[in-house]
Design an enzyme around this catalytic site. Structure first.
Site, PDB file in Angstrom:
ATOM      1  N   LYS A   1      37.257  56.266  70.544  1.00  0.00           N
ATOM      2  CA  LYS A   1      37.395  57.669  70.777  1.00  0.00           C
ATOM      3  C   LYS A   1      36.652  58.544  70.135  1.00  0.00           C
ATOM      4  O   LYS A   1      36.084  59.582  70.762  1.00  0.00           O
ATOM      5  CB  LYS A   1      38.986  58.045  70.929  1.00  0.00           C
ATOM      6  CG  LYS A   1      39.627  57.341  71.993  1.00  0.00           C
ATOM      7  CD  LYS A   1      40.990  58.099  72.702  1.00  0.00           C
ATOM      8  CE  LYS A   1      41.447  57.351  73.867  1.00  0.00           C
ATOM      9  NZ  LYS A   1      42.981  57.612  73.548  1.00  0.00           N
TER      10      LYS A   1
ATOM     11  N   LYS B   1      37.804  44.680  84.336  1.00  0.00           N
ATOM     12  CA  LYS B   1      39.209  45.206  84.562  1.00  0.00           C
ATOM     13  C   LYS B   1      38.925  46.080  85.584  1.00  0.00           C
ATOM     14  O   LYS B   1      38.184  47.302  85.323  1.00  0.00           O
ATOM     15  CB  LYS B   1      39.714  45.231  83.443  1.00  0.00           C
ATOM     16  CG  LYS B   1      41.298  46.028  83.425  1.00  0.00           C
ATOM     17  CD  LYS B   1      41.546  45.976  82.095  1.00  0.00           C
ATOM     18  CE  LYS B   1      42.676  47.176  82.091  1.00  0.00           C
ATOM     19  NZ  LYS B   1      43.375  47.478  80.736  1.00  0.00           N
TER      20      LYS B   1
ATOM     21  N   LYS C   1      41.216  53.111  85.507  1.00  0.00           N
ATOM     22  CA  LYS C   1      41.420  54.300  86.180  1.00  0.00           C
ATOM     23  C   LYS C   1      39.997  55.211  85.948  1.00  0.00           C
ATOM     24  O   LYS C   1      39.866  56.146  86.415  1.00  0.00           O
ATOM     25  CB  LYS C   1      42.680  55.108  85.888  1.00  0.00           C
ATOM     26  CG  LYS C   1      42.765  55.618  84.463  1.00  0.00           C
ATOM     27  CD  LYS C   1      44.288  55.987  83.980  1.00  0.00           C
ATOM     28  CE  LYS C   1      44.484  56.508  82.533  1.00  0.00           C
ATOM     29  NZ  LYS C   1      45.707  57.089  82.336  1.00  0.00           N
TER      30      LYS C   1
END
Ligand code: TRP
Length: 343
Positions: A113, A196, A199
């Site tokens: 991040k 995968k 979202k």
């Protein structure tokens, strides 16, 4: 009464996918029958990324409504919003004094991040796992259903609990991870079945959202990437797209791979795609309808969340009293009642 305690949460950022439904939410709802479940919308965690306040508030309520729409039953489980229970932030502070810089520095999610949000590497991003440890330890949690990506954070929660208990007595339950995501790990991107289903995938066609309308779901499956082999077999290496559709169909219909292969022995990709879409629509349509109902009745949703926060707070305050006492902090009688004769 003596059922194991389960705690889990998701951040109100972005919409959830079919992968999240099959990999997480469906497992959560199934666990309600033989566990005491506590499900939290972790809005404080989401503040580590800048949020637009008006949109953020709606997204928090959306996620709570989605939990309910997916089958989390407020008569059985505790469902609440993290920021409604002040003890989360309070315990996070206390636990931060039992967490080493070096431990946080090793967190791979922080490193990822910090790289992807280089313009806003705030201290909250660094101490994120401490807040997560507070969420879990506050409730005497035995099991935490999490995806593979959260295993390291859970390990840290365990280490912090063990360290605290070693110094101040057996206050915290040391939680066990319950790595779910079997489903989510299995559900792949419809446009790139080697990845995968995420979202955050850019392409709209790549992912099915829990709240997609039936015609959008049908369209996405019709355009799913397969191959030119013209056979429907369980051959992941050569036919990842076909295997993904088989896995989705059987997850939605509750069927085995054997049953799926028999059902699709006609080898027609068009029928595989449409039937998979239909199975997913049957699964998600009631969820979307219930979600729409819940979101059109703000008073009902608010009532459920207020009750959930009360139940959570009752448990959290009992734990805070023990933690504060163990640390030698004088208890505030306004908060915990008269402390005469209490050690
Ligand atoms: N960090 C988790 C995630 O991003 C969300 C989370 C916060 C969580 N607190 C938690 C999950 C406690 C399980 C238990 O997925």
């Amino acid at each position: 009464m003596n059922q194991p305690i389960v705690f889990s949460g998701a951040q109100p950022t972005g919409q959830l996918t079919l992968g999240n439904y099959l990999g997480a939410l469906r497992q959560w709802t199934a666990m309600q029958h033989d566990h005491t479940c506590i499900f939290c919308v972790v809005d404080l965690h989401a503040l580590t990324v800048r949020q637009d306040p008006a949109a953020f508030r709606e997204r928090i309520l959306d996620l709570a409504a989605l939990y309910l729409a997916c089958g989390i039953d407020p008569e059985r489980s505790v469902i609440f919003i993290q920021s409604h229970v002040p003890a989360h932030a309070e315990l996070a502070w206390l636990l931060s004094t039992f967490t080493m810089m070096g431990e946080l520095d090793r967190m791979t999610q922080f490193k990822d991040k910090a790289r992807s949000h280089a313009h806003n590497v705030n201290a909250g991003l660094f101490t994120y796992p401490v807040l997560m440890a507070a969420d879990i330890l506050l409730y005497g949690t035995h099991k935490v259903p999490v995806g593979e990506d959260q295993k390291q954070h859970l390990e840290l929660s365990r280490d912090v609990a063990v360290r605290f208990n070693g110094l101040h007595g057996p206050i915290f339950v040391v939680p066990e991870p319950l790595v779910t995501g079997g489903g989510a790990a299995r559900i792949k991107d419809l446009q790139d079945p080697l990845k995968k289903m995420s979202k955050s995938a850019e392409a709209d066609l790549a992912k099915v959202m829990i709240l997609d309308e039936p015609d959008a779901i049908l369209k996405k499956f019709k355009k799913a990437v397969t191959d030119g082999l013209g056979s429907i077999r369980n051959d992941e290496a050569n036919q990842p797209g076909v295997v993904n559709l088989l896995n989705i169909w059987r997850a939605a219909r509750g069927a085995s791979m054997e049953e799926a292969l028999t059902h699709f022995s006609h080898n027609q990709y068009g029928r595989l795609k449409v039937e998979t879409a239909e199975a997913v629509i049957d699964l998600l349509d009631p969820v979307r309808q219930r979600f729409t109902e819940l979101r059109s009745d703000p008073a009902e949703l608010e009532g459920v969340l207020t009750r959930g926060a009360e139940q959570a707070m009752e448990r959290a305050e009992a734990m805070m009293q023990r933690v504060l006492s163990a640390l030698g902090l004088p208890l505030n009688p306004r908060r915990f009642g008269p402390t005469q004769g209490r050690s």
